[in-house]
Design an enzyme around this catalytic site. Structure first.
Site, PDB file in Angstrom:
ATOM      1  N   CYS A 134       0.853  -1.178   0.000  1.00 38.79           N
ATOM      2  CA  CYS A 134       0.000   0.000   0.000  1.00 38.79           C
ATOM      3  C   CYS A 134       0.902   1.246   0.000  1.00 38.79           C
ATOM      4  O   CYS A 134       2.077   1.166   0.332  1.00 38.79           O
ATOM      5  CB  CYS A 134      -0.929   0.011   1.207  1.00 38.79           C
ATOM      6  SG  CYS A 134      -0.086  -0.025   2.793  1.00 38.79           S
ATOM      7  N   CYS A 176       2.551   2.102   3.216  1.00 37.58           N
ATOM      8  CA  CYS A 176       3.624   1.181   3.622  1.00 37.58           C
ATOM      9  C   CYS A 176       4.959   1.643   3.058  1.00 37.58           C
ATOM     10  O   CYS A 176       5.977   1.614   3.732  1.00 37.58           O
ATOM     11  CB  CYS A 176       3.323  -0.236   3.127  1.00 37.58           C
ATOM     12  SG  CYS A 176       1.686  -0.826   3.582  1.00 37.58           S
TER      13      CYS A 176
END
Lengths: 79, 342
Positions: free
Chosen positions: A10, A13
Site C-alpha cells: 500500500c 507502507c
C-alpha cells in the site's frame, strides 16, 4: 536492533519504509530494516491494518505513519 | 499555521470554521463575478459550462473539507481493533446489522482488506458478519455522502446511506446462511494469527482535532483532482448535451437500464469523487435517479481490483456469490428508487 515494516504494497507502507530508512541513515542508527510483504507473516503479528511497524518482534503501530520523533524514540530503543 | 493549530486547537478551528461559512455563502456571488469578469456572452453554452464549473468546484471542495474533518474526528473514536472486539461473539443478523453500521465509521482502506478479513475471521467473527463490514465500508464513504448531499440534497444522501446499509446487512446475512466457509482458502483457518498488544492509548480532544486535520490533508490531497476532472466532464455535459438526451437510454421507461448500469459499473474502477459529478450531469439530462444510483453503487461498492485482492483468501464460488448477491441488491435498490421517484 531489527525494525520490520509489515505491508503488501500500500502507498502508506512505502512511505513508512522510506521514512524509517531515512531516519536510520540520518542518525546512523545500528538498525536492520526489513520489509515484510508475505501475508501469512503479516497476520502472525495480529495487526488488522497496514502498515505495521515492528521493533525487535514487538508491534509498535498499525495503520498509521507515526511522527518522526516517535519513530526515532523506538528506533533508538529508548521507549 | 500548523504551530497555531497545535497551540490553540479549539480557537483556531473555530476561526477556520467561521471563514468556511463566509466563503461558502459567498460562492454564488464569486462565481457570477468570475463569469462576468471573463466577459463571456450571456446564455451561451460555454458560459453556462464555465459558470457551472467555477461554482461547483469550490463548493464541493469546501463541503468535502468540512465533512472529512468531522468524519476524521468521529473515526478517531473507532479503530478496526475495537470494531473486532465489538463484533466478537455476535450471532448472524444482529452481527450483520452492527457490522454494517461499524463499516461506515471505522477507518478502512481497501489495501488493508486482507489483513482485516483474516483478523476478523480468525477471531471467530462469522463469515457473513465479516462480509457485511467489507460491503458497507467502501460503499458508504464520506466522499460519496458529501457529493450526494452537495449536488442532490440531504434526502438523496440519506437514501443512499440507508439503502447501502440495507444491502450490506442483507447480503452479509445471506452469505452467512449459505454456509460458504468451505470456499475460504484453507490456509486462512490454519494460520494462527497472533495478537498484538497495542496499548489502547487515551486520546485527548485536541489530538482528535489534529486527527481531523490529518484526514483532510490525506483525503482532499488525494481526491481533489478527480473532483475537478469529474466536474469538468459534468460541466461539458451540462452545457452541451441536449436536454432529455439520456432519457431514452437511462430513463425510467427502459426497464433494462438498471441491470445494464450495474453490469457496466462493476468492472469500472473509480472513486466516488470522480463518478458523482458525471452522475449529476446524467441525471440532469433525463437519466432516472434509481438507474444512476445503481450505477454509482456498483462502481464504488464493487470493484475489480478489490475482488482480485480477495482472490488470495477466497475461492471462486465465494467470490461469485459475494459479487452476485451484492449486485442483485444494488439492482433491486435501483428499481425501488425508480419506482419511488416517479
Amino acid at each position: 536492533m531489527k525494525v520490520q515494516i509489515l505491508g503488501s504494497g500500500c502507498a502508506k507502507c512505502k512511505t513508512l519504509e522510506g521514512r524509517v530508512r531515512q531516519l536510520a541513515a540520518k542518525y546512523q542508527l545500528p538498525v536492520e530494516v526489513e520489509k515484510v510483504t508475505d501475508l501469512q507473516e503479516i497476520i502472525k503479528y495480529g495487526i488488522l491494518t497496514t502498515p505495521g511497524l515492528v521493533v525487535d518482534g514487538v508491534v509498535k503501530s498499525a495503520g498509521s505513519i507515526p511522527k518522526d520523533d516517535q519513530l526515532l524514540l523506538w528506533m533508538k530503543g529508548t521507549s | 499555521m500548523r504551530k497555531l493549530l497545535e497551540k490553540y486547537p479549539v480557537t483556531s478551528t473555530a476561526i477556520l470554521f467561521l471563514l468556511w461559512i463566509i466563503l461558502y455563502t459567498a460562492l454564488q456571488l464569486l462565481a457570477d463575478a468570475a463569469v462576468a469578469l471573463a466577459g463571456l456572452p450571456q446564455g451561451a453554452h460555454l458560459t453556462e459550462a464555465v459558470r457551472f464549473f467555477v461554482f461547483e468546484v469550490p463548493k464541493v471542495l469546501l463541503l468535502l473539507t468540512l465533512i472529512v474533518f468531522a468524519v476524521g474526528i468521529i473515526r478517531s473514536y473507532f479503530s478496526p481493533e475495537r470494531t473486532r472486539k465489538m463484533l466478537g461473539g455476535k450471532k448472524l443478523f444482529a452481527g450483520n446489522v452492527l457490522a454494517s453500521l461499524l463499516g461506515v465509521v471505522t477507518p478502512f482502506c481497501s489495501c488493508s482488506a486482507i489483513p482485516l478479513f483474516l483478523g476478523f475471521v480468525e477471531s471467530g467473527i462469522p463469515l457473513g458478519v465479516t462480509f457485511s463490514f467489507l460491503i458497507a465500508a467502501p460503499m458508504i464513504n464520506e466522499v460519496a455522502l458529501v457529493l450526494l448531499f452537495g449536488l442532490f440534497g440531504w434526502k438523496t444522501a440519506l437514501l443512499y446511506m440507508s439503502t447501502g446499509l440495507l444491502i450490506a446487512m442483507v447480503s452479509g446475512y445471506i452469505i452467512g446462511i449459505l454456509k460458504l466457509e468451505k470456499y475460504v482458502e484453507p490456509w486462512v483457518y490454519e494460520t494462527k494469527a497472533g495478537h498484538s498488544e497495542l496499548a489502547e492509548e487515551k486520546i485527548l480532544f485536541p489530538e482528535r482535532i489534529s486527527a481531523g486535520f490529518d484526514a483532510v490533508v490525506e483525503i482532499v490531497s488525494k481526491v481533489w483532482i478527480y473532483i475537478v476532472i469529474g466536474i469538468a466532464v459534468g460541466a461539458g455535459i451540462h452545457g452541451y448535451v441536449p436536454e432529455n438526451f439520456m432519457a431514452g437510454i437511462m430513463g425510467k421507461g427502459a426497464w433494462w437500464s438498471v441491470p445494464v448500469a450495474v453490469l457496466i459499473g462493476v468492472p469500472m474502477y473509480s472513486n466516488a469523487a470522480g463518478i458523482i459529478p458525471i452522475v449529476q450531469a446524467l441525471l440532469e439530462k433525463g437519466a432516472s435517479l434509481g438507474t444512476v444510483l445503481a450505477f454509482m453503487m456498483a462502481v464504488i461498492g464493487l470493484s475489480l481490483p478489490e475482488t482480485i485482492i480477495l482472490k488470495k483468501v477466497l475461492k471462486l464460488p465465494l467470490i461469485f456469490a459475494f459479487v452476485g448477491i451484492v449486485a442483485a441488491g444494488i439492482i433491486i435498490v435501483g428499481y425501488i428508487f425508480n419506482f419511488v421517484y416517479s
